[in-house]
Design an enzyme around this catalytic site. Structure first.
Site, PDB file in Angstrom:
ATOM      1  N   TYR A  69     -41.680  57.061  23.837  1.00  0.00           N
ATOM      2  CA  TYR A  69     -42.723  56.655  24.128  1.00  0.00           C
ATOM      3  C   TYR A  69     -42.834  58.494  23.903  1.00  0.00           C
ATOM      4  CZ  TYR A  69     -46.363  58.807  26.834  1.00  0.00           C
ATOM      5  OH  TYR A  69     -47.669  59.543  27.397  1.00  0.00           O
ATOM      6  N   ASN A 430     -56.416  54.751  31.196  1.00  0.00           N
ATOM      7  CA  ASN A 430     -54.205  55.163  31.764  1.00  0.00           C
ATOM      8  C   ASN A 430     -53.580  55.531  33.044  1.00  0.00           C
ATOM      9  OD1 ASN A 430     -51.683  54.820  30.703  1.00  0.00           O
ATOM     10  ND2 ASN A 430     -51.617  56.969  30.426  1.00  0.00           N
TER      11      ASN A 430
END
Length: 521
Positions: A69, A430
């Site tokens: 990520y 998010n």
């Protein structure tokens, strides 16, 4: 553009603070922020090996085409977007580039040094996957006092202080602007002039710099330092107010406070006993019980005094944490995805602190209201005016100062609404629950500033009130109050004719910010 920072302490290099994996204190960050210490990055080979191990592990994953990520994916909600390997080196630049949207006033040099030191402390824990070179670059910024211009507004406190910390990342790469000796200059020029080479960030380094709680935690360290001093100065003012009002020192009796065992509250009462030793017998010729702003002062100031230990724990735990995402476990070669960037502990600490601080502003404002009102001040002149004879009719003493103190108090109280309850869902849901920790910290610093302005007003008032009580009654205060009165007299003359007080108030604010008075041992 020249930056004026009147309350910045002169450089007084007392010792050196070395950044490694050891635990730092609030006082360490405050010392660095005030340029009262040197800073260095540890040259210990074991420490540097730990740092290198995390970066080497990331390199290994990249060679094996691992999915990481923020390294081989987009950021935030864009984590589902895969980044081609040939574009991975450009990704950190895009992170700090698109976050360059801060607004508002810039953080002061003192605050910025604290921010740099706090971010460096977290990265030195060895769980961020950064290079030793990055740590050296941040250390050099502190050593050379090249301070990124960081706008104060734009962080929701999760996913960390992204927007403000993007200005640090950009400066490390020779972009945007810095303060150099109080002058705003381009980062590229400033780095060049001290022989620093702009960085080319490694794959996770942009994320490691920005994805953390450094801004809110740095501000919390500075707020804690000021709040701890506020406890003491508010106690000394209360003692002087009590003396000026011919108050009853038995309200602070040791046995009385032994039956309500809050340690901070008991400490405030003990300090008041140092300043106001009681006579053998309670006085009975006047009011038996003083009004609450005197009698209950330990109970108000004591709330902040009792909060300080747990506030320290929360702030220092955050200071000594690895708080970015993902966490890189180089030892066991694991990438751990989590949410350590969330600033909830700092948000709660700052919301709590500003509440206790504003209550002290309100307490002191009430004390001043008693001092200036001839109905309640036990024989002192109205508005504490020192004028006598025919000229008394045209002099108004501290009438306007009491209005100003009330205005500052009202503004402080207005800001006590907790920021942490105003979470906003952001970034395509998010970041759907955020801490608002940086806003809470900024609010807390503003409440502290307003409260210190009330303190300055009260220092003028109690200096005048104690002087008048001595003139009227022929009494003499105890040594602690005598010494404080003598010190205040160096900055504030007694007010016998109306005069402008702004310059004296600003001087007193400087004295408060530099902790001129060593009040209690």
């Amino acid at each position: 553009m020249k930056l004026n920072e009147p309350h910045l302490n002169a450089v007084n290099l007392k010792s050196a603070i070395t950044f490694d994996q050891s635990r730092l204190t609030i006082e360490d960050i405050v010392a660095i922020a005030g340029r009262n210490t040197q800073v260095a990055l540890s040259d210990d080979s074991t420490f540097r090996a730990v740092i290198a191990r995390g970066a080497d592990f990331l390199d290994k994953l990249l060679r094996e085409d691992g999915t990481i990520y923020g390294v081989t994916t987009g950021y935030g909600d864009s984590c589902t977007v895969n980044v081609p390997m040939e574009l991975v080196p450009e990704l950190p630049h895009h992170l700090y580039a698109y976050h360059g949207c801060g607004l508002g006033e810039h953080f002061t040099p003192t605050q910025t040094r604290a921010i740099l030191a706090t971010r460096l402390a977290s990265l030195c824990k060895g769980y961020s996957g950064v290079s030793v070179g990055l740590l050296e670059q941040i250390t050099r910024l502190l050593q050379e006092d090249l301070l990124p211009l960081i706008p104060a507004e734009g962080s929701v406190g999760a996913s960390g202080d992204l927007t403000p910390l993007s200005y640090l990342a950009a400066v490390l790469c020779g972009e945007r602007e810095v303060w150099r000796d109080g002058i705003k200059v381009s980062a590229a020029l400033a780095l060049q002039e001290v022989g620093m080479t702009p960085l080319r960030l490694r794959p996770k380094e942009g994320l490691a710099i920005m994805n953390g709680t450094a801004v809110m935690t740095a501000l919390a360290c500075l707020a804690y330092d000021r709040a701890a001093y506020l406890v003491q100065i508010a106690t000394r003012i209360t003692a002087m107010s009590s003396f000026a009002l011919d108050g009853n020192a038995h309200h602070f009796d040791e046995v009385l406070f032994s039956v309500k065992p809050h340690a901070g509250q008991q400490q405030v009462a003990a300090w008041l006993r140092q300043d106001l030793p009681a006579s053998d017998a309670p006085r009975n010729e006047k009011r038996l019980q003083d009004r609450y702003s005197i009698r209950c002062a330990p109970h108000v100031i004591g709330v902040l005094a009792d909060a300080l230990p747990w506030l320290r724990t929360s702030i220092e735990n955050e200071l000594n944490s690895a708080n970015d995402n993902p966490i890189i476990d180089g030892e066991n070669e694991r990438v751990l995805h989590g949410g350590h960037f969330y600033g909830g502990h700092i948000a709660f600490a700052m919301d709590s602190m500003k509440n206790a601080v504003a209550n002290i502003a309100d307490l002191l404002d009430r004390q001043m209201a008693l001092l200036v009102d001839s109905r309640y001040n036990h024989g002192l002149p109205s508005n504490l005016s020192g004028a006598t004879g025919p000229r008394a009719s045209i002099n108004h003493g501290l009438k306007a100062l009491q209005i100003s103190a009330s205005a500052w108090t009202a503004e402080a109280l207005k800001l006590t609404m907790p920021a942490s309850v105003f979470s906003r869902s952001t970034e395509c849901h998010n970041q759907d629950k955020v801490s608002m920790g940086t806003i809470a910290a900024r609010d807390c610093l503003r409440v502290l500033q307003l409260t210190e302005q009330v303190v300055a007003a009260l220092l003028v008032s109690v200096r005048q009130g104690v002087w008048l009580r001595c003139q009227i009654d022929g009494t003499t205060p105890q040594k602690n109050i005598q010494d404080m009165l003598k010190s205040l007299a160096e900055d504030v003359a007694v007010i016998q004719e109306d005069r402008m007080l702004e310059s004296e108030l600003r001087l007193l604010l400087e004295r408060i910010n530099t902790k001129k008075w060593d009040l209690y041992v």
